[in-house]
Design a protein around this motif. Sequence first.
Motif, PDB file in Angstrom:
ATOM      1  N   ILE A  33       0.864  -1.184   0.000  1.00 24.63           N
ATOM      2  CA  ILE A  33       0.000   0.000   0.000  1.00 24.63           C
ATOM      3  C   ILE A  33       0.897   1.230   0.000  1.00 24.63           C
ATOM      4  N   ALA A  34       0.523   2.244  -0.750  1.00 23.87           N
ATOM      5  CA  ALA A  34       1.363   3.434  -0.892  1.00 23.87           C
ATOM      6  C   ALA A  34       1.652   4.109   0.446  1.00 23.87           C
ATOM      7  N   ASP A  35       0.760   3.940   1.420  1.00 24.02           N
ATOM      8  CA  ASP A  35       0.923   4.607   2.714  1.00 24.02           C
ATOM      9  C   ASP A  35       1.955   3.941   3.623  1.00 24.02           C
ATOM     10  N   GLN A  36       2.427   2.750   3.266  1.00 22.68           N
ATOM     11  CA  GLN A  36       3.449   2.089   4.084  1.00 22.68           C
ATOM     12  C   GLN A  36       4.741   2.909   4.062  1.00 22.68           C
ATOM     13  N   HIS A  37       5.502   2.838   5.147  1.00 30.25           N
ATOM     14  CA  HIS A  37       6.814   3.480   5.165  1.00 30.25           C
ATOM     15  C   HIS A  37       7.679   2.840   4.080  1.00 30.25           C
ATOM     16  N   PRO A  38       8.453   3.636   3.333  1.00 29.61           N
ATOM     17  CA  PRO A  38       9.313   3.073   2.277  1.00 29.61           C
ATOM     18  C   PRO A  38      10.240   1.976   2.771  1.00 29.61           C
ATOM     19  N   ASP A  39      10.576   2.001   4.049  1.00 27.72           N
ATOM     20  CA  ASP A  39      11.473   0.983   4.598  1.00 27.72           C
ATOM     21  C   ASP A  39      10.828  -0.395   4.618  1.00 27.72           C
ATOM     22  N   SER A  40       9.517  -0.451   4.463  1.00 27.39           N
ATOM     23  CA  SER A  40       8.826  -1.737   4.458  1.00 27.39           C
ATOM     24  C   SER A  40       9.299  -2.613   3.302  1.00 27.39           C
ATOM     25  N   LEU A  41       9.464  -2.023   2.138  1.00 26.64           N
ATOM     26  CA  LEU A  41       9.929  -2.799   0.989  1.00 26.64           C
ATOM     27  C   LEU A  41      11.381  -3.230   1.167  1.00 26.64           C
ATOM     28  N   ARG A  42      12.177  -2.414   1.831  1.00 22.00           N
ATOM     29  CA  ARG A  42      13.547  -2.837   2.150  1.00 22.00           C
ATOM     30  C   ARG A  42      13.509  -4.091   3.012  1.00 22.00           C
ATOM     31  N   PHE A  43      12.612  -4.092   4.005  1.00 19.65           N
ATOM     32  CA  PHE A  43      12.457  -5.244   4.879  1.00 19.65           C
ATOM     33  C   PHE A  43      12.023  -6.476   4.081  1.00 19.65           C
ATOM     34  N   ILE A  44      11.067  -6.316   3.181  1.00 17.21           N
ATOM     35  CA  ILE A  44      10.585  -7.431   2.367  1.00 17.21           C
ATOM     36  C   ILE A  44      11.728  -8.014   1.533  1.00 17.21           C
ATOM     37  N   HIS A  45      12.550  -7.161   0.956  1.00 20.84           N
ATOM     38  CA  HIS A  45      13.671  -7.647   0.150  1.00 20.84           C
ATOM     39  C   HIS A  45      14.736  -8.316   1.028  1.00 20.84           C
ATOM     40  N   ASP A  46      14.884  -7.857   2.259  1.00 19.76           N
ATOM     41  CA  ASP A  46      15.797  -8.532   3.192  1.00 19.76           C
ATOM     42  C   ASP A  46      15.255  -9.911   3.568  1.00 19.76           C
ATOM     43  N   VAL A  47      13.932 -10.006   3.697  1.00 20.75           N
ATOM     44  CA  VAL A  47      13.303 -11.298   3.970  1.00 20.75           C
ATOM     45  C   VAL A  47      13.618 -12.272   2.835  1.00 20.75           C
ATOM     46  N   GLU A  48      13.559 -11.782   1.600  1.00 14.48           N
ATOM     47  CA  GLU A  48      13.853 -12.625   0.442  1.00 14.48           C
ATOM     48  C   GLU A  48      15.259 -13.227   0.533  1.00 14.48           C
ATOM     49  N   LYS A  49      16.200 -12.439   1.004  1.00 16.82           N
ATOM     50  CA  LYS A  49      17.574 -12.928   1.136  1.00 16.82           C
ATOM     51  C   LYS A  49      17.666 -14.024   2.193  1.00 16.82           C
ATOM     52  N   ILE A  50      16.908 -13.862   3.281  1.00 12.83           N
ATOM     53  CA  ILE A  50      16.944 -14.843   4.366  1.00 12.83           C
ATOM     54  C   ILE A  50      16.294 -16.164   3.951  1.00 12.83           C
ATOM     55  N   ILE A  51      15.136 -16.090   3.279  1.00 11.39           N
ATOM     56  CA  ILE A  51      14.389 -17.302   2.944  1.00 11.39           C
ATOM     57  C   ILE A  51      14.827 -17.919   1.615  1.00 11.39           C
ATOM     58  N   GLY A  52      15.567 -17.158   0.819  1.00 15.04           N
ATOM     59  CA  GLY A  52      16.034 -17.669  -0.464  1.00 15.04           C
ATOM     60  C   GLY A  52      14.941 -17.794  -1.510  1.00 15.04           C
ATOM     61  N   LYS A  53      13.881 -16.984  -1.379  1.00 11.96           N
ATOM     62  CA  LYS A  53      12.769 -16.987  -2.328  1.00 11.96           C
ATOM     63  C   LYS A  53      12.310 -15.560  -2.591  1.00 11.96           C
ATOM     64  N   LYS A  54      11.681 -15.356  -3.744  1.00 14.43           N
ATOM     65  CA  LYS A  54      11.064 -14.068  -4.027  1.00 14.43           C
ATOM     66  C   LYS A  54       9.727 -13.984  -3.296  1.00 14.43           C
ATOM     67  N   VAL A  55       9.443 -12.828  -2.755  1.00 21.09           N
ATOM     68  CA  VAL A  55       8.148 -12.576  -2.133  1.00 21.09           C
ATOM     69  C   VAL A  55       7.214 -12.012  -3.200  1.00 21.09           C
ATOM     70  N   THR A  56       6.037 -12.595  -3.323  1.00 18.99           N
ATOM     71  CA  THR A  56       5.036 -12.076  -4.255  1.00 18.99           C
ATOM     72  C   THR A  56       4.459 -10.784  -3.685  1.00 18.99           C
ATOM     73  N   ILE A  57       4.536  -9.709  -4.452  1.00 21.61           N
ATOM     74  CA  ILE A  57       4.011  -8.418  -3.998  1.00 21.61           C
ATOM     75  C   ILE A  57       2.733  -8.111  -4.768  1.00 21.61           C
ATOM     76  N   LEU A  58       1.626  -8.043  -4.051  1.00 17.41           N
ATOM     77  CA  LEU A  58       0.332  -7.747  -4.642  1.00 17.41           C
ATOM     78  C   LEU A  58      -0.073  -6.316  -4.302  1.00 17.41           C
ATOM     79  N   LYS A  59      -0.955  -5.769  -5.117  1.00  8.58           N
ATOM     80  CA  LYS A  59      -1.424  -4.400  -4.879  1.00  8.58           C
ATOM     81  C   LYS A  59      -2.798  -4.235  -5.515  1.00  8.58           C
ATOM     82  N   SER A  60      -3.633  -3.417  -4.886  1.00  8.24           N
ATOM     83  CA  SER A  60      -4.957  -3.151  -5.438  1.00  8.24           C
ATOM     84  C   SER A  60      -4.833  -2.486  -6.806  1.00  8.24           C
ATOM     85  N   SER A  61      -5.642  -2.944  -7.742  1.00  6.50           N
ATOM     86  CA  SER A  61      -5.654  -2.339  -9.068  1.00  6.50           C
ATOM     87  C   SER A  61      -6.637  -1.176  -9.138  1.00  6.50           C
TER      88      SER A  61
END
Length: 260
Positions: A33-61
């Motif tokens: 959601i656009a209202d999330q702090h920009p650091d949220s996506l940094r966290f999601i990408h860090d999660v990807e490094k830990i789990i070794g998988k891409k996180v599916t990112i969904l958004k309202s159309s």
Amino acid sequence: MQKYKVCWLSAGISSFVAGYLEKDVDEWIYIDIADQHPDSLRFIHDVEKIIGKKVTILKSSEFDCVEDVARKFRFINSKQGAPCTGMLKKAVRKKWENEHLQYQLTYVWGMDSNEKHRARQMVQNFPEFKHKFPLIREKMSKQDCHAFADRLGIKRPVMYDMGYNNNNCIGCVKGGMGYWNKIRKDFPEVFAARAKLERDIGHSCINGVFLDELDPNRGRMSDEIMQDCGIMCYLAFNESERNNKNGKERIDSKSEKQTV
């Protein structure tokens, strides 16, 4: 049916740790959601490094942010829930589910050891899915989750370090007086935008108090309870809809009996 296990990330620590402990997760999903702090996506990408998988990112159309939803429905928040939850979270999740009807879905949730009642609610409200609660299984609290993530070397979202109890949207409409007075200091532009939104549509975030009238000294965040804007908001919204539907059915049934 093919089994498929999903971890819905809220960009919070608990949901990440739950998925990490469960291990055999087929897909990790984050609703942006656009209202999330920009650091949220940094966290999601860090999660990807830990789990070794891409996180599916969904958004309202249909909607980009909380304000879009509020202006569309001319409504912000009530005890029954907020429309942003339904439009930005529930509708997006439902669309994904409808595209995966061929699977027997198991959902991994981040309820901790103090939230067993919410886990029971989850099972009762969504019997069509299987559910896993790794934090309850491992008897882990929210504090345990933060310590666990720290040991994994993942930096938690910056909103926690700023003193917020969760990583909700900046200017979450479900916040109390203490929360909003902190937003006033940390994100004055967001506070001003929400205050204008309230006046434009004639509804307030806080029951009975418009933000532009809020005493800067009112409220204490330590006394306020605000859930992560993830599945618990979705669950509350779902429960409200179900109660409203049941209430309408009772009224219709009573009307039929009176007519007969």
